[in-house]
Design an enzyme around this catalytic site. Structure first.
Site, PDB file in Angstrom:
ATOM      1  N   TYR A 149       0.829  -1.205   0.000  1.00 11.60           N
ATOM      2  CA  TYR A 149       0.000   0.000   0.000  1.00 11.60           C
ATOM      3  C   TYR A 149       0.867   1.260   0.000  1.00 11.60           C
ATOM      4  O   TYR A 149       0.651   2.181  -0.801  1.00 11.60           O
ATOM      5  CB  TYR A 149      -0.931  -0.007   1.211  1.00 11.60           C
ATOM      6  CG  TYR A 149      -1.901   1.147   1.228  1.00 11.60           C
ATOM      7  CD1 TYR A 149      -3.002   1.162   0.385  1.00 11.60           C
ATOM      8  CD2 TYR A 149      -1.723   2.227   2.093  1.00 11.60           C
ATOM      9  CE1 TYR A 149      -3.906   2.221   0.394  1.00 11.60           C
ATOM     10  CE2 TYR A 149      -2.611   3.288   2.110  1.00 11.60           C
ATOM     11  CZ  TYR A 149      -3.702   3.275   1.261  1.00 11.60           C
ATOM     12  OH  TYR A 149      -4.583   4.329   1.271  1.00 11.60           O
ATOM     13  N   LYS A 153       1.096   4.104  -3.102  1.00 12.24           N
ATOM     14  CA  LYS A 153       0.780   5.516  -2.881  1.00 12.24           C
ATOM     15  C   LYS A 153       2.009   6.401  -3.122  1.00 12.24           C
ATOM     16  O   LYS A 153       1.879   7.543  -3.576  1.00 12.24           O
ATOM     17  CB  LYS A 153       0.230   5.719  -1.467  1.00 12.24           C
ATOM     18  CG  LYS A 153      -1.145   5.071  -1.250  1.00 12.24           C
ATOM     19  CD  LYS A 153      -2.184   5.586  -2.239  1.00 12.24           C
ATOM     20  CE  LYS A 153      -3.577   5.055  -1.929  1.00 12.24           C
ATOM     21  NZ  LYS A 153      -4.604   5.588  -2.857  1.00 12.24           N
TER      22      LYS A 153
END
Length: 244
Positions: A149, A153
């Site tokens: 994650y 990002k």
């Protein structure tokens, strides 16, 4: 404050729940026409009941061909919010191929594809536009069990800068919004443990998590002409987390 969004046409991905759904409602309340994209038909059906006039598009953005087919004829779009994302939490040594593939397909590759479709339309029409990518504080801080994650990002933040660089000459602004934990229903469930929450809250100078409207207000500002000189930015909505 009038943000000048009335009459403009917006497309929001991940529109079925949470930040995306609230962004759709806020955009329509501001007078925009909204195309709502979600992979979950039930969420779109309930959104249309709550917000008549929204144009629903049901597609899994992890599927490149299906996305191309679903959005290639979506019509003119002036404003884009790339909100769709997935989060698979695994320790680094246990990260799987499936987690990498799914997360990068949705959190990064789909942003490239949807933005290409929308930006090409803006350029062909010769009109200015604005794109907001919903990123995270996790793009700039390492978080345990967030290997994939955080990486997606981080990639999204750099993509935002490159998009701003290349699309700027076409009068298309591109910015990211980087929230801390947001109190969506999922956020409340995931951070309901007081000990877990305290560890994060102790790192936030304002001592609280973000509410959905904090993020939505920032998205609308970045879409509006009130931010007409802002592009290539990653705007924290984190209570000061990234300042620590």
């Amino acid at each position: 404050m009038d943000l000048g969004l009335a009459g403009r046409r917006a497309l929001v991905t991940g529109a079925g729940k949470g930040i995306g759904r609230s962004t759709v409602l806020a955009l329509q309340a501001a007078g925009a026409q909204v195309v709502a994209v979600s992979r979950t038909r039930e969420d779109l059906d309930s959104l249309v009941r709550e917000c008549p006039g929204v144009e629903p598009v049901c597609v899994d953005l992890a599927d490149w061909e299906a996305t191309e087919q679903a959005l290639s004829n979506v019509g003119p779009v002036d404003l884009l919010v790339n909100n769709a994302a997935v989060a698979t939490l695994q320790p680094f040594l246990e990260v799987t191929k499936e987690a990498c593939d799914t997360s990068f397909n949705v959190n990064f590759r789909a942003v490239v594809q949807v933005s290409q479709i929308v930006a090409r339309g803006m350029i062909a029409r010769g009109v200015p536009g604005a794109i907001v990518n919903v990123s995270s504080q996790a793009s700039q801080r390492a978080l345990t069990n967030h290997t994939v994650y955080c990486s997606t990002k981080g990639a999204l933040d750099m993509l935002t800068k490159v998009m701003a660089l290349e699309l700027g000459p076409h009068k298309i602004r591109v910015n990211a919004v980087n929230p801390t934990v947001v109190m969506t229903p999922m956020g409340r469930a995931n951070w309901s443990d007081p000990h877990k929450a305290k560890v994060m809250l102790d790192r936030i100078p304002l001592g609280k998590f973000a509410e959905v409207e904090n993020v939505v207000d920032t998205i609308l500002f970045l879409l509006s002409n009130r931010s007409s000189m802002t592009t290539g930015s990653a705007l924290p909505v984190d209570g000061g987390f990234l300042a620590t």
